[in-house]
Design an enzyme around this catalytic site. Structure first.
Site, PDB file in Angstrom:
ATOM      1  N   LYS A 211       0.458  -0.981   0.166  1.00  0.00           N
ATOM      2  CA  LYS A 211      -0.318  -0.085  -0.090  1.00  0.00           C
ATOM      3  C   LYS A 211       0.663   1.499  -0.200  1.00  0.00           C
ATOM      4  O   LYS A 211       1.950   1.475   0.364  1.00  0.00           O
ATOM      5  CB  LYS A 211      -0.921  -0.142   1.796  1.00  0.00           C
ATOM      6  CG  LYS A 211      -1.984  -1.305   0.917  1.00  0.00           C
ATOM      7  CD  LYS A 211      -3.186  -1.178   1.852  1.00  0.00           C
ATOM      8  CE  LYS A 211      -3.906  -1.860   1.479  1.00  0.00           C
ATOM      9  NZ  LYS A 211      -5.345  -2.246   2.411  1.00  0.00           N
TER      10      LYS A 211
ATOM     11  N   ARG B 251      -2.973  -9.941   5.137  1.00  0.00           N
ATOM     12  CA  ARG B 251      -3.373 -10.355   4.191  1.00  0.00           C
ATOM     13  C   ARG B 251      -1.821 -10.329   3.279  1.00  0.00           C
ATOM     14  O   ARG B 251      -1.360  -8.270   3.505  1.00  0.00           O
ATOM     15  CB  ARG B 251      -4.112  -9.487   3.789  1.00  0.00           C
ATOM     16  CG  ARG B 251      -5.322  -9.585   2.029  1.00  0.00           C
ATOM     17  CD  ARG B 251      -6.729  -8.713   2.155  1.00  0.00           C
ATOM     18  NE  ARG B 251      -6.543  -9.216   0.832  1.00  0.00           N
ATOM     19  CZ  ARG B 251      -6.349  -8.084   0.205  1.00  0.00           C
ATOM     20  NH1 ARG B 251      -5.916  -7.147   0.266  1.00  0.00           N
ATOM     21  NH2 ARG B 251      -7.225  -8.068  -1.156  1.00  0.00           N
TER      22      ARG B 251
HETATM   23  N1  HH2 Z   1      -7.591  -4.001   1.364  1.00  0.00           N
HETATM   24  C1  HH2 Z   1      -6.683  -4.328  -0.243  1.00  0.00           C
HETATM   25  C2  HH2 Z   1      -8.224  -5.432  -0.633  1.00  0.00           C
HETATM   26  N2  HH2 Z   1      -9.283  -6.203   0.157  1.00  0.00           N
HETATM   27  N3  HH2 Z   1      -9.263  -6.160   3.103  1.00  0.00           N
HETATM   28  C3  HH2 Z   1      -8.927  -6.638   3.825  1.00  0.00           C
HETATM   29  N4  HH2 Z   1      -9.503  -7.740   4.979  1.00  0.00           N
HETATM   30  N5  HH2 Z   1      -7.785  -5.530   4.350  1.00  0.00           N
HETATM   31  C4  HH2 Z   1      -7.778  -5.028   3.906  1.00  0.00           C
HETATM   32  O1  HH2 Z   1      -6.877  -4.328   4.415  1.00  0.00           O
HETATM   33  C5  HH2 Z   1      -7.413  -5.219   1.876  1.00  0.00           C
HETATM   34  C6  HH2 Z   1      -8.049  -6.031   1.686  1.00  0.00           C
HETATM   35  C7  HH2 Z   1      -6.348  -3.336  -1.090  1.00  0.00           C
HETATM   36  O2  HH2 Z   1      -5.456  -4.621  -2.183  1.00  0.00           O
HETATM   37  P1  HH2 Z   1      -5.684  -5.186  -3.502  1.00  0.00           P
HETATM   38  O3  HH2 Z   1      -6.593  -6.173  -2.730  1.00  0.00           O
HETATM   39  O4  HH2 Z   1      -4.211  -5.738  -3.360  1.00  0.00           O
HETATM   40  O5  HH2 Z   1      -6.060  -3.866  -3.914  1.00  0.00           O
HETATM   41  P2  HH2 Z   1      -7.415  -3.541  -5.334  1.00  0.00           P
HETATM   42  O6  HH2 Z   1      -8.149  -3.527  -3.460  1.00  0.00           O
HETATM   43  O7  HH2 Z   1      -6.208  -3.076  -6.099  1.00  0.00           O
HETATM   44  O8  HH2 Z   1      -7.881  -4.978  -5.763  1.00  0.00           O
END
Ligand code: HH2
Length: 279
Positions: A224, A259
């Site tokens: 992030k 995660r």
């Molecule tokens: N962050 C993201 C997505 N899902 N779920 C939980 N429980 N906690 C988090 O911090 C979290 C999450 C964002 O990351 P990512 O899935 O890599 O990106 P994107 O939302 O662009 O798909």
């Protein structure tokens, strides 16, 4: 020791409970074209399935499948689009003795994903009443994520008087509401980057031990913006070392799960940290 009440059919469950020592890893499997660090990487069902198998073999405790990016500024996608991305992969993975989580904001997507074989709902918008009803109906736990605002606009001007106290109060209230509604168990997630500036994220990471008094805490710092800022790396795909550092810190403060995109790197780092602390 951490524990989570789950559906009794969840792989590894003992009388409807999962219990684990130390900090577990939830491996990220984004099935989106536009996720901020890995968009488009798992565009075919075959690529997604082989990545899931890789994450599981690396020691991930859960594989978290998502069909909608929640990065700052992301436009929402229709439920059908999300389902088209997620369901074919879930159907391939179901029945393989893996623990599968569905990362979605939409109760109808969660419901269909649970029917297709997922056993946990990960809702970064906080597991409101409609999502609680889906979890309760399927007898599966949920991850309650804290989010101020909505993904499209959440990073414009987030404001808190006391981020740790406000996020803790939210998670406690949602935990109580979810359990009262019949959700078997919950993970509590402060939602790093979801309507938070760097100072807010730092206060929450430093407060993980406080949050952990409320239940099992999941921390998601992987790749992030805060890692980019603190570590001086503008390319999200090159932020795994800083993500490991943040997650080791959270684990030492009692996080039950982190995660992560780089599940293998995290499993290795957490094993070494646990061995050093036991020694
Ligand atoms: N962050 C993201 C997505 N899902 N779920 C939980 N429980 N906690 C988090 O911090 C979290 C999450 C964002 O990351 P990512 O899935 O890599 O990106 P994107 O939302 O662009 O798909």
């Amino acid at each position: 020791m951490h524990e989570l009440r789950v559906h009794p059919n969840t792989p590894g469950a003992n009388n409807g409970w999962l219990r684990w020592r130390g900090c577990a890893v939830m491996g990220v499997l984004n099935l989106t074209p536009d996720s901020f660090s890995d968009g488009g990487r798992h565009a075919t069902v075959q690529a997604a399935v082989s990545r899931a198998l890789e994450l599981w073999a690396a020691g991930a405790a859960w594989i978290d499948l998502g069909g909608e990016s929640t990065r700052p500024g992301a436009e929402p996608v229709a439920a059908e689009t999300e389902l088209d991305r997620v369901l074919p992969v879930l159907r391939e993975l179901a029945g393989r003795e893996m623990r599968l989580s569905i990362d979605t904001l939409k109760p109808e997507v969660a419901d269909a994903a649970l029917r297709a074989g997922a056993q946990l709902v990960n809702d970064v918008s906080g597991l409101g009443p409609a999502m609680q009803a889906v979890c309760a109906a399927h007898g599966v736990p949920g991850c309650i994520g804290h989010l101020q605002g909505e993904p499209r606009t959440m990073q414009r001007d987030p404001q808190y008087r006391d981020p740790l106290a406000e996020v803790a109060a939210f998670l406690r209230a949602r935990r109580d509401a979810a359990l009262a509604r019949g959700v078997p168990g919950v993970l509590l997630d402060p939602g790093l980057g979801f309507g938070k500036r760097l100072e807010h994220n730092l206060a929450l990471l430093r407060g993980v031990s406080t949050l952990a008094t409320l239940g099992p805490v999941l921390v998601g710092a992987s790749r992030k913006g805060m890692i980019g800022t603190l570590g001086g790396e503008s390319d999200p795909a090159r932020r795994d070392p800083g993500s490991v550092a943040a997650h080791l810190y959270a684990a030492r403060r009692g996080a039950a799960m982190v995660r992560a995109h780089d599940a293998a790197g995290h499993v290795q780092a957490l094993r070494v940290q646990a061995a050093l602390e036991d020694a």
